[in-house]
Design an enzyme around this catalytic site. Structure first.
Site, PDB file in Angstrom:
ATOM      1  N   GLU A 229     -27.985  63.148  36.455  1.00 41.80           N
ATOM      2  CA  GLU A 229     -27.182  62.029  36.936  1.00 41.80           C
ATOM      3  C   GLU A 229     -27.436  60.810  36.059  1.00 41.80           C
ATOM      4  OE1 GLU A 229     -26.331  60.827  41.383  1.00 41.80           O
ATOM      5  OE2 GLU A 229     -28.364  60.247  40.812  1.00 41.80           O
ATOM      6  N   LYS A 231     -28.449  57.349  34.930  1.00 44.05           N
ATOM      7  CA  LYS A 231     -29.357  56.345  35.494  1.00 44.05           C
ATOM      8  C   LYS A 231     -28.717  54.974  35.314  1.00 44.05           C
ATOM      9  CE  LYS A 231     -34.224  55.080  35.708  1.00 44.05           C
ATOM     10  NZ  LYS A 231     -33.976  53.703  36.106  1.00 44.05           N
ATOM     11  N   ARG A 236     -30.612  49.396  43.423  1.00 44.62           N
ATOM     12  CA  ARG A 236     -30.560  50.453  44.433  1.00 44.62           C
ATOM     13  C   ARG A 236     -30.174  49.839  45.774  1.00 44.62           C
ATOM     14  NH1 ARG A 236     -34.076  55.104  44.459  1.00 44.62           N
ATOM     15  NH2 ARG A 236     -33.356  56.594  46.041  1.00 44.62           N
ATOM     16  N   GLU A 283     -26.201  52.953  44.115  1.00 44.18           N
ATOM     17  CA  GLU A 283     -26.581  51.886  43.189  1.00 44.18           C
ATOM     18  C   GLU A 283     -25.398  50.933  43.057  1.00 44.18           C
ATOM     19  OE1 GLU A 283     -29.654  50.903  39.930  1.00 44.18           O
ATOM     20  OE2 GLU A 283     -29.650  52.459  41.463  1.00 44.18           O
ATOM     21  N   GLU A 377     -28.886  53.694  30.525  1.00 43.85           N
ATOM     22  CA  GLU A 377     -30.349  53.633  30.544  1.00 43.85           C
ATOM     23  C   GLU A 377     -30.991  54.995  30.366  1.00 43.85           C
ATOM     24  OE1 GLU A 377     -33.914  51.479  33.090  1.00 43.85           O
ATOM     25  OE2 GLU A 377     -31.941  51.720  33.984  1.00 43.85           O
ATOM     26  N   LYS A 382     -32.430  66.000  39.099  1.00 47.20           N
ATOM     27  CA  LYS A 382     -32.679  66.335  40.498  1.00 47.20           C
ATOM     28  C   LYS A 382     -32.544  67.837  40.715  1.00 47.20           C
ATOM     29  CE  LYS A 382     -30.736  61.885  42.007  1.00 47.20           C
ATOM     30  NZ  LYS A 382     -29.755  61.206  42.898  1.00 47.20           N
ATOM     31  N   LYS A 397     -37.065  60.992  35.828  1.00 44.58           N
ATOM     32  CA  LYS A 397     -36.216  60.044  35.097  1.00 44.58           C
ATOM     33  C   LYS A 397     -36.540  60.163  33.620  1.00 44.58           C
ATOM     34  CE  LYS A 397     -39.399  56.220  36.057  1.00 44.58           C
ATOM     35  NZ  LYS A 397     -39.575  54.871  36.622  1.00 44.58           N
TER      36      LYS A 397
END
Length: 552
Positions: A229, A231, A236, A283, A377, A382, A397
Site C-alpha cells: 500500500e 505510504k 493518520r 490517512e 514516501e 500488510k 514500512k
C-alpha cells in the site's frame, strides 16, 4: 475504601519489584477483594486519564512557589536534578506557610475528586486555591504523589501491560481494542472479557508498522502473500460515524483539529450510503486538482493557503467496524473486499488507498520503484491474511532511503533532550541539539546523536519553542532521567523529555559509538528532516526500536 497511604505504598512496592510477573502479582494481590478496583487501576495509569489539568512542570513550580512563598528560580534549579514530585516534596517540607500533616488522612476517592475539580479550572487564582487546599491535608509524601498524578507519571516502571494484565491475562490486549478501562475491569470480575469489542465513537489503538530494509525480509514476514500500500505523507485519522454523529481521532487517539476534518461530515454519508455506524482507518492528505498528494505539514490552515487548487482528501485503507459488527478479527483481504462493496469513491474527497497484491519479489521491487519515482514516501506492507491487531507493529514500512545502498533503511523519530551553544555567528544561542530515545527497560533517556544544520529562521523559532534548563555542561546538574557520557553533557537540558519536540532524523547509516548511551548506537551524518508534531514521546523511536533498526 483505599487510602492514599496504601496506594503510595503499592506504588513504592511496584517500583522496587524486579520484573513483569512480580509487579503484576503485587497489583493483583492488592486489588483482590477491593470494591474500588477501577479507581486504583485508573490512578496507577495516569497517562491514560483524559482529564486535562492545564499545567506543565514549570507551571506547577510557579504555582507552588507562590503558595510556599519560595524562590521560583531555586525550585526550577532543584527540578533540574530530578523530578517534579521530589521538588515539591522538598520545598513543602521546608516551607513555613503550610505545615505538612504528620499522618496521611486522605482516601484515594478524595484525591480523585480533587483531580476532577482541578481539571475543571483554568484561572491561575483558582488553581492556586485548589493546590493550597490539597497541600493543607497532605503529608510531604502525599503531596508528592498528588503532584505526580497531576504530572501523569508515577514513575513506577509499570505501564498498561503490567497493570492491566494483573486483572486478567488478556486484559491489555482487550484494552488496546476497546480503550474502555471501566468496562474491562467490570467484565474481568465476571470473567467475561471475550464479550468486549470495538465501540463506535471510542478511539481504537491504531495498528502500526515496523521498518523493513529488504524485499527478502518482507517475504519472510509474509510468506502467504502481502498487499503493498502506498505510504501517504499525511496524517493518520480514525473516522467514527454513528448515525449523524462523527468523531475523528489521531494516531494518538486524540481529537483531530476540526478544520482538517469538518468537510468529511458532508462526504462520508455520500461515500457510505448504507452505513449507520462505521469505523475507518485512513490517512488525510492535501491533494492537488489531479489527486496528487502535497507535502507533509500542508494540512495546516496557513500552509493550505499556499496551495490554491488543493483539497483535503481521505485515503481509506481499512474498515474496522460496520453497523454493529466488529471486523478486526476478519482477514485483511476480506475486510478490503467488504470495503470495496460498501464504499463509493468521491474523487479528490474520499478514495481508496492505492493497494497492490504482491506475489513475488520482482513485483514488489517494481511497485516500490514506481512509488519512489512518483516522489511518494514509500510502501506499507500488510499480510493478506492478517487480522487487525490494535497497537501491534505487525505491518512493515519500506521508505525511500531503502534504495540507497549503505544508507539507513529508515529514519528515526528522536526526542530533543538537550542543546549546545553555537559558534561564530550562532554564538550565544542554542544551535546544536542532543537527540535521544527512551529506554523502556530502565525508564531512562539515552543519547543517540547531535544534530545541527537548521537555518537562521528555524533556530530563532526553536529558542522559544524548546523549554530548556541551563546546566552549563555541569555533570552535577544532569537530571536523573538522562544517561549521557561526559563528552556529550550539553549546555541545556529539556525541562521534560516527554513534552519535548520529536524530530525525524535521517543519515548515511547507523553506526557504533562508545560515546553515546543508546546501546552504543548512533547515526553517521545525521540530518534533521522534520518535526513530528503528530507523535508523542510514546510513538517516538524507543531504544528497542533503534536496536531492531540496526539489526535490519
Amino acid at each position: 475504601m483505599t487510602s492514599l497511604r496504601e496506594f503510595r505504598k503499592l506504588c513504592c512496592d511496584i517500583y522496587h519489584a524486579s520484573g513483569y510477573k512480580e509487579k503484576s502479582k503485587l497489583i493483583r494481590d492488592f486489588i483482590t477483594d477491593r470494591d474500588d478496583k477501577y479507581l486504583i487501576i485508573k490512578l496507577l495509569l495516569p497517562g491514560l486519564d483524559d482529564r486535562i489539568y492545564n499545567m506543565n512542570d514549570k507551571q506547577i513550580i510557579k504555582l507552588y512557589s507562590i503558595i510556599f512563598k519560595q524562590s521560583q528560580e531555586d525550585m526550577l534549579q532543584d527540578l533540574g536534578y530530578g523530578y517534579i514530585g521530589d521538588t515539591i516534596r522538598t520545598f513543602f517540607k521546608e516551607n513555613t506557610e503550610i505545615r505538612p500533616r504528620d499522618k496521611s488522612i486522605l482516601t484515594l476517592e478524595e484525591v480523585d475528586s480533587f483531580l476532577t475539580t482541578l481539571s475543571s479550572v483554568t484561572k491561575e487564582s483558582h488553581q492556586i486555591k485548589l493546590l493550597t487546599d490539597i497541600a493543607s491535608v497532605c503529608t510531604c509524601n502525599d503531596l508528592k504523589c498528588v503532584v505526580m498524578l497531576i504530572d501523569k507519571d508515577l514513575k513506577i516502571k509499570a505501564g498498561p501491560r503490567y497493570v492491566l494484565n494483573a486483572i486478567s491475562p488478556h486484559a491489555y490486549d482487550v484494552f488496546r481494542k476497546s480503550n474502555n478501562l471501566k468496562e474491562i475491569i467490570e467484565n474481568a470480575s465476571k470473567q467475561n472479557l471475550d464479550s468486549i469489542s470495538i465501540s463506535v465513537m471510542t478511539p481504537i489503538n491504531p495498528m502500526l508498522a515496523e521498518s523493513c530494509d529488504s524485499v527478502n525480509k518482507a517475504f519472510k514476514k509474509f510468506p502467504s502473500g502481502m498487499f503493498a500500500e502506498v505510504k501517504y505523507d499525511g496524517e493518520r485519522v480514525q473516522v467514527h460515524k454513528n448515525n449523524n454523529e462523527f468523531a475523528f481521532f489521531s494516531r494518538n487517539m486524540k481529537p483531530v483539529l476540526s478544520h482538517k476534518v469538518d468537510y468529511l461530515k458532508e462526504y462520508i454519508p455520500k461515500a457510505f450510503k448504507k452505513a449507520t455506524s462505521i469505523v475507518l482507518d485512513s490517512e488525510i492528505v492535501l491533494v492537488d486538482e489531479h489527486n496528487v498528494p502535497l507535502p507533509f505539514g500542508s494540512l495546516g490552515i496557513h500552509k493550505k493557503k499556499e496551495y490554491k487548487n488543493s483539497n483535503m482528501c481521505l485515503f481509506v485503507f481499512d474498515c474496522l467496524y460496520f453497523d454493529g459488527f466488529d471486523m478486526t478479527d476478519i482477514p485483511l483481504y476480506e475486510r478490503r473486499s467488504f470495503l470495496k462493496d460498501v464504499m463509493v469513491e468521491i474523487p479528490n474527497r474520499i478514495v481508496f488507498s492505492e493497494l497492490t497484491n504482491i506475489s513475488n519479489e520482482s513485483q514488489l521491487t517494481d511497485v516500490l520503484d514506481d512509488a519512489l519515482t512518483r516522489k511518494l514516501e514509500g510502501l506499507v506492507l500488510k499480510d493478506i491474511n492478517g487480522v487487525y491487531e490494535p497497537g501491534k507493529r505487525r505491518w512493515l514500512k519500506i521508505k525511500r532511503d531503502y534504495l540507497n545502498e549503505g544508507s539507513m533503511a529508515d529514519s528515526a523519530d528522536l526526542v530533543v533532550l538537550g542543546a549546545y551553544y553555537g559558534k561564530g555567528a550562532k554564538g550565544g544561542i542554542m544551535a546544536v541539539f542532543l537527540m535521544g530515545c527512551y529506554d523502556d527497560e530502565s525508564g531512562k533517556w539515552k543519547t543517540v546523536t547531535k544534530c545541527s544544520g537548521h537555518d537562521d529562521n528555524t533556530l530563532r523559532e526553536l529558542q522559544d519553542q524548546l523549554k530548556m534548563i541551563k546546566i552549563n555542561k555541569d555533570p552535577k546538574k544532569i537530571p536523573e532521567w538522562l544517561v549521557v557520557n561526559k563528552i556529550y553533557i550539553p549546555d541545556f537540558v529539556v525541562e521534560d523529555p516527554k513534552q519535548s519536540q520529536i524530530w525525524e532524523i535521517s543519515g548515511a547509516e547507523f553506526t557504533s559509538s562508545k560515546s553515546h548511551t543508546a546501546n552504543g548506537i548512533s547515526i553517521r551524518f545525521p540530518r534533521f528532516t522534520r518535526i513530528r508534531e503528530d507523535k508523542t514521546w510514546k510513538e517516538s523511536t524507543h531504544l528497542n526500536d533503534l536496536v531492531n533498526l540496526t539489526k535490519s
